[in-house]
Scaffold this motif. Structure first.
Motif, PDB file in Angstrom:
ATOM      1  N   ARG A   1       0.838  -1.192   0.000  1.00 21.58           N
ATOM      2  CA  ARG A   1       0.000   0.000   0.000  1.00 21.58           C
ATOM      3  C   ARG A   1       0.887   1.261   0.000  1.00 21.58           C
ATOM      4  O   ARG A   1       0.699   2.183  -0.802  1.00 21.58           O
ATOM      5  CB  ARG A   1      -0.864  -0.039   1.274  1.00 21.58           C
TER       6      ARG A   1
ATOM      7  N   PHE B   1       1.353   3.907  -3.111  1.00 17.83           N
ATOM      8  CA  PHE B   1       1.086   5.323  -2.957  1.00 17.83           C
ATOM      9  C   PHE B   1       2.311   6.150  -3.359  1.00 17.83           C
ATOM     10  O   PHE B   1       2.208   7.150  -4.086  1.00 17.83           O
ATOM     11  CB  PHE B   1       0.701   5.602  -1.493  1.00 17.83           C
TER      12      PHE B   1
ATOM     13  N   TYR C   1       2.884   6.054  -7.082  1.00 17.69           N
ATOM     14  CA  TYR C   1       1.844   6.893  -7.700  1.00 17.69           C
ATOM     15  C   TYR C   1       2.269   8.361  -7.627  1.00 17.69           C
ATOM     16  O   TYR C   1       2.195   9.104  -8.615  1.00 17.69           O
ATOM     17  CB  TYR C   1       0.519   6.647  -6.973  1.00 17.69           C
ATOM     18  N   ARG C   2       2.747   8.776  -6.472  1.00 17.68           N
ATOM     19  CA  ARG C   2       3.187  10.170  -6.304  1.00 17.68           C
ATOM     20  C   ARG C   2       4.337  10.518  -7.232  1.00 17.68           C
ATOM     21  O   ARG C   2       4.461  11.643  -7.707  1.00 17.68           O
ATOM     22  CB  ARG C   2       3.657  10.405  -4.854  1.00 17.68           C
TER      23      ARG C   2
ATOM     24  N   ALA D   1      -7.600   5.117  -4.261  1.00 16.13           N
ATOM     25  CA  ALA D   1      -6.242   5.267  -4.816  1.00 16.13           C
ATOM     26  C   ALA D   1      -6.143   4.571  -6.171  1.00 16.13           C
ATOM     27  O   ALA D   1      -5.532   5.074  -7.112  1.00 16.13           O
ATOM     28  CB  ALA D   1      -5.220   4.686  -3.836  1.00 16.13           C
TER      29      ALA D   1
END
Lengths: 267, 157, 113
Positions: A90, A94, A97-98, A125
């Motif tokens: 997770r 994240f 993705y950023r 998300a």
């Protein structure tokens, strides 16, 4: 200081091997006391290095501090202990993705969704990832995502415990970092001391008749250090002695390539 | 006072290069008579004067001692102190010879100094002007100066 | 036969080795050695010992501890050094030499210094 935190601190002081540091660091993180949270979590990670959840905690605190490379390293450490550990997938999902690393983000978030189906945060998300990816792919080609100088070698280094620095001709750090377990960056110190070895080699080559030097490898008590000339500076990789020399040399090649590309892009 | 040869300056570049390449602390290039040609790293002119006077004296002694013991002059001298070392060697030139005094610490070594000494020979030979220009410019009172310096160094009035 | 003859022989028997020298670490002077004609042994000894000393000091200051082995790879060959008790064993080899074998041999020979 809240009563809870005080009580947990006292308990930890009385028994440093206790797992009480986990809720204590969580509480400190929740209160925004990141420096103390980080210290508690890192100390705990030293004692309980085999626990995936401890590295997840270190990663989340590092991310809150804006230190993405430490966060990524800690989550990868979690996964090396428990490859299906949902919290680490997770977090990495994240983070990727950023940073616009869509494929990696998709893979990690997908694994995290499988681990906790129906989690609303993960579903949101997942959706956001696909929207962002579609927009990015529809947009005209943009320059690659720029890493901060401290992070340019992270992908090449992976989880092997190696560190890399790009030094200029004066031994100053241009990129990369050398973080201790306490989060202190020793890059400047290491660079200052070791860059002189490259100068010594350059002087020697004038007399050896073997052409220019292309690589130096040092085997020391605690580490293997390899370096290669890069532009007018040096790329340096240090690894614990247990990492095979061949792997360290291979990592050096990759890091030198990354450094040249990065310098080309930065120029 | 420091005495220079009339062609002051020609030896500066070869000596500077020798100091840089061999990572020396100090060096001085001088005539066997004790007259300085070039120096690198000295803080005070008196130190240069002293170093030259002593080097010339040591070289003269070593030449004689070598002749007595070995049938030929000793041409190089190395002394290793606790923190610093010195090397005093002869630098052959086309028509004569010069002396070089090198002072170094752990940044260099005897092997390194000897290695770059060979380069110094070549660089001095290439840079040295013709004999008539490079011979020491003996001032009238040079001998007296030298003797006075040595006397001071050895504590004699 | 010198005290270093067996160490020198063990290293020089490998393919591509141009020289093997026993060098004093502090002053970079050759103690013993074997080299092909044309190899400037004084230069290799002085400069490799200097590199080894520099590497040892640097790695010590950087917190990595003492250096036991150093390899300098160049466009047309490589120089390897392993040290012990103030003595450095230096090997000069062509690029085609087997690095893994030489490294092991040099470390083994250095262990006996």
């Amino acid at each position: 200081m809240s009563a809870d935190i005080r009580a947990m601190s006292e308990q930890l002081a009385a028994d440093p091997s206790s797992l009480i540091f986990l809720p204590l660091a969580e509480q400190l993180l929740g209160r925004g006391d990141l420096a103390h949270a980080s210290r508690v979590a890192r100390k705990g990670a030293e004692r309980h290095a085999h626990r995936a959840d401890v590295h997840d905690l270190v990663a989340r605190i590092a991310l809150a501090q804006g230190d993405e490379s430490t966060a990524e390293r800690a989550w990868r450490q979690s996964l090396s202990i428990a490859p299906e550990f949902g919290a680490a997938h997770r977090g990495l999902g994240f983070l990727c993705y950023r940073q616009g690393r869509w494929s990696e983000a998709e893979a990690h978030l997908g694994t995290a969704r499988s681990a906790t189906p129906g989690d609303p945060a993960l579903e949101a998300a997942w959706e956001a990832l696909h929207v962002a990816r579609a927009e990015a792919e529809a947009a005209p080609a943009a320059p690659a995502v720029a890493h901060t100088p401290g992070q340019i070698f992270d992908e090449a280094l992976g989880d092997s415990g190696q560190v890399a620095l790009l030094l200029d001709r004066d031994g100053l750090v241009v990129a990369g970092q050398y973080l201790t377990a306490e989060g202190e960056d020793l890059g400047a110190l290491i660079g200052a001391h070791l860059s002189g070895v490259g100068d010594e080699a350059t002087r020697a080559m004038r007399h050896f008749g073997l052409g220019a030097w292309t690589r130096i490898a040092l085997e020391t008590e605690a580490a293997t250090v390899v370096m290669a000339p890069t532009d007018d500076g040096v790329t340096l990789v240090a690894a614990p002695r247990e990492v095979p020399l061949g792997l360290v040399r291979r990592t050096l090649e990759q890091c030198a390539t990354v450094a040249r590309q990065w310098l080309g892009g930065a120029a | 006072m420091i005495r220079h040869s009339v062609t002051i300056g020609w030896a500066d570049a070869p000596l500077k290069r020798f100091v840089d390449d061999a990572r020396l602390e100090l060096a001085v290039l001088l005539h066997t008579s004790g007259q300085v040609l070039a120096q690198v790293g000295f803080q005070r002119s008196l130190d240069v004067q002293t170093a030259c006077a002593l080097s010339a004296a040591i070289n003269a002694s070593a030449e004689h001692l070598g002749g007595m013991l070995d049938g030929k002059p000793f041409t190089g001298l190395h002394y290793a102190g606790k923190a610093r070392q010195i090397y005093l060697g002869q630098v052959p030139t086309k028509d004569s010879r010069l002396l070089v005094l090198a002072v170094f610490d752990t940044e260099s070594s005897l092997g390194i100094v000897q290695l770059y000494l060979k380069e110094l020979y070549a660089n001095v030979a290439a840079a040295a002007p013709a004999l008539e220009d490079s011979s020491p410019a003996l001032a009238e009172n040079f001998e007296a100066d030298l003797n006075r310096n040595l006397a001071q160094l050895f504590g004699r009035p | 036969m010198s005290a270093f003859a067996s160490a020198l022989a063990a290293v020089t028997r490998h393919r591509g080795v141009m020289a093997c020298l026993v060098v004093a670490e502090e002053d970079g002077i050759v103690i013993d050695g074997s080299a092909q004609v044309g190899v400037d042994t004084a230069a290799f000894a002085a400069l490799t010992a200097s590199l080894y000393r520099k590497a040892s000091r640097a790695s010590g200051s950087a917190g990595f501890g003492q250096t036991s082995f150093c390899e300098l790879e160049a466009e047309r060959g490589r120089v390897l050094a392993a040290g012990r008790n103030g003595i450095v064993l230096v090997a000069v080899a062509e690029s085609r030499a087997n690095l893994g074998l030489l490294r092991v041999e040099l470390l083994k020979a250095a262990g006996g210094l």
